[in-house]
Design a protein around this motif. Structure first.
Motif, PDB file in Angstrom:
ATOM      1  N   UNK A 260       0.732  -3.011  -2.262  1.00  0.00           N
ATOM      2  CA  UNK A 260       0.509  -1.884  -3.174  1.00  0.00           C
ATOM      3  C   UNK A 260       1.753  -1.018  -3.377  1.00  0.00           C
ATOM      4  N   UNK A 261       1.946  -0.588  -4.628  1.00  0.00           N
ATOM      5  CA  UNK A 261       2.957   0.417  -4.936  1.00  0.00           C
ATOM      6  C   UNK A 261       2.297   1.780  -5.141  1.00  0.00           C
ATOM      7  N   UNK A 262       1.054   1.756  -5.545  1.00  0.00           N
ATOM      8  CA  UNK A 262       0.347   3.004  -5.789  1.00  0.00           C
ATOM      9  C   UNK A 262      -1.130   2.860  -5.527  1.00  0.00           C
ATOM     10  N   UNK A 263      -1.784   4.010  -5.462  1.00  0.00           N
ATOM     11  CA  UNK A 263      -3.210   3.991  -5.171  1.00  0.00           C
ATOM     12  C   UNK A 263      -3.887   5.158  -5.876  1.00  0.00           C
ATOM     13  N   UNK A 264      -5.110   4.919  -6.326  1.00  0.00           N
ATOM     14  CA  UNK A 264      -5.926   5.996  -6.881  1.00  0.00           C
ATOM     15  C   UNK A 264      -7.062   6.228  -5.887  1.00  0.00           C
ATOM     16  N   UNK A 265      -7.162   7.478  -5.394  1.00  0.00           N
ATOM     17  CA  UNK A 265      -8.211   7.786  -4.422  1.00  0.00           C
ATOM     18  C   UNK A 265      -9.100   8.898  -4.975  1.00  0.00           C
ATOM     19  N   UNK A 266     -10.269   8.996  -4.388  1.00  0.00           N
ATOM     20  CA  UNK A 266     -11.223   9.995  -4.881  1.00  0.00           C
ATOM     21  C   UNK A 266     -10.847  11.393  -4.391  1.00  0.00           C
ATOM     22  N   UNK A 267     -11.306  12.393  -5.139  1.00  0.00           N
ATOM     23  CA  UNK A 267     -11.064  13.794  -4.754  1.00  0.00           C
ATOM     24  C   UNK A 267     -11.546  14.065  -3.334  1.00  0.00           C
TER      25      UNK A 267
END
Lengths: 317, 317
Positions: A260-267
């Protein structure tokens, strides 16, 4: 000009984000590579649960609640099957069965799985490209305290009850990426790993020889399937725990290793940002729970925006 | 003690009389040998129209009007099949399809056709014995002005429209009688030829090597499928005419050649009695049209009573 994106998907969460991506990206900008490790033969029919979930979702035909099967489904086939002494543990709806029967006949007549998927997408009015990860036979096997179980037996018949010890993707070593898969990965500006179960939806895709390397050569952004220590649906969090790992976006990042280079996580997991960033990941905090169709589109937009920043970072060091 | 009876059947008229016979004879006294020349593979499924019609009728599941398929049927499988670009000319109901899928899987797993029929009868609560005429592949082919057509294409897709020139039972020469067929025929005190289409329901049965000889060795009573020059349903009368024969009980008797010892004809054809008797046939006039379930039973009783007189005549010359 839209980003050229490949999404890796399997299961309901993956299908929902894929649907969001399809809502914001033109057909030539999005290819969805789908897990086939869940596929199995039942009653002589070729059943492809993840491809069907993605197809039904993109075609607007998915059941809004169950997470599998079609909306407006009826069950007279299954009821009669039971009356005739046939197996009813795998719930085949009347409409759903038409797809299985037609597909099975096409395969028996010699069609390639990629052709079958292409034809079904055309009939269902899906303009984006869906590709099976492989056209060879790969079967996810679940090692449990009750012995090794074929995935659908673990997932449906046993309702994910047995404690998991590990996974094996039977046939993966000798499988080849499906038609167009490597080409799509190499042509991608970014690869989005959908919020699918890492163990049973994404790992089988990465287990097909050549795919992990092709993914690793591109910028990759994953949307965490774990929110506040739990999966939205399915056994991902339970499996993490049974494997001795505290389920969290951090555990997901570790699971994918250096991919992974990036990640989207929840609030709900915003506090984990520093820990993820300290591992060299660019992090975007967003609402990752997709309750309404608008949520799918919003998450897709956030993921694409984040992907753009990851791509630009990679281009300009 | 009831007469030991074998009935030869195929199609709706045959199924109705078989149902009447099953209502008055105990299970050990009745064996029904069913035409399999209509069987075909469709969408990869083994479809056995005549066996299914007889099974559904005896199980009380037959559609009361159409003459094929099940009562309380739904059509979501077929509708979806059409939406997916699949063939819809052969109408597969949701409930009916369960039987085809289950049977096909049993056959692929190595079950014998006779076992499959036995298992289905058990599940459907049919205590009498149904036997496929053969367990080998026999296919009725219809020679028409439009060329030779497989039976279901002639019967369903073309709605019996093309003019018939003749029939061929592909595979019959090298077929063998199904399990128990010759034993049942030899043990029968009388054989009843149901009011089925002689050309396409009964002739295929008689074309299986050994069956005609076994039938000829027993007293045989036929119930005429022709009433006042017409068939109750289906193309029997049309076929007789296209073959240059005036359809009538007389034509039916000629068709079966020396096989018959007796015949049951409708009141509408009572005037033909002398002509039939002059050919050496014992004739019973009865109501042969079966509108209500009680009609099936009444005709079965008339046929059995007549059969008894034919048997006694044969025994005491």
């Amino acid at each position: 000009m839209a980003l050229r994106v490949v999404a890796l998907a399997g299961g309901v969460g993956g299908a929902k984000l894929a649907d969001g991506l399809a809502a914001v990206l033109p057909p030539q900008s999005l290819t969805i590579i789908v897990n086939t490790g869940d596929d199995f033969e039942h009653l002589g029919l070729a059943i492809w649960p993840d491809l069907d979930t993605v197809m039904y979702t993109l075609a607007g035909l998915a059941h809004p609640k169950t997470g599998w099967g079609r909306r407006d489904e009826t069950w007279n086939f299954l009821q009669t099957l039971g009356e005739l002494g046939g197996p009813t543990w795998f719930r085949l709806g009347d409409r759903d069965t038409a797809l299985h029967v037609l597909r099975t006949q096409q395969l028996r007549a010699g069609a390639r799985p990629a052709d079958v998927v292409e034809g079904l997408c055309r009939q269902l009015g899906i303009p984006h490209t869906l590709l099976p990860m492989t056209e060879d036979r790969v079967r996810t096997m679940v090692a449990t305290d009750d012995g090794e179980l074929p995935f659908q037996e673990y997932f449906v018949a046993r309702a994910c009850e047995p404690k998991v010890r590990g996974f094996r993707f039977d046939g993966a070593e000798s499988s080849a990426p499906g038609r167009g898969v490597l080409e799509a990965l190499h042509a991608a500006e970014v690869i989005i790993v959908c919020p699918s179960n890492p163990w049973v939806s994404i790992d089988p895709i990465l287990a097909v020889p050549g795919i992990r390397e092709a993914v690793a050569s591109r910028p990759v952004v994953a949307v965490s399937p774990i929110i506040a220590g739990e999966a939205v649906r399915g056994p991902a969090a339970k499996i993490f725990r049974e494997m001795g790992i505290e389920p969290s976006p951090l555990a997901v990042a570790e699971h994918y290793g250096g991919l992974l280079g990036g990640m989207v996580i929840d609030r709900a997991d915003a506090a984990l940002r520093p820990a993820l960033e300290s591992r060299g990941l660019r992090v975007r905090v967003a609402q990752t729970l997709m309750r309404k169709p608008a949520d799918r589109r919003a998450l897709a937009e956030a993921a694409l925006d984040h992907a753009t920043s990851v791509v630009n970072e990679k281009v300009t060091p």
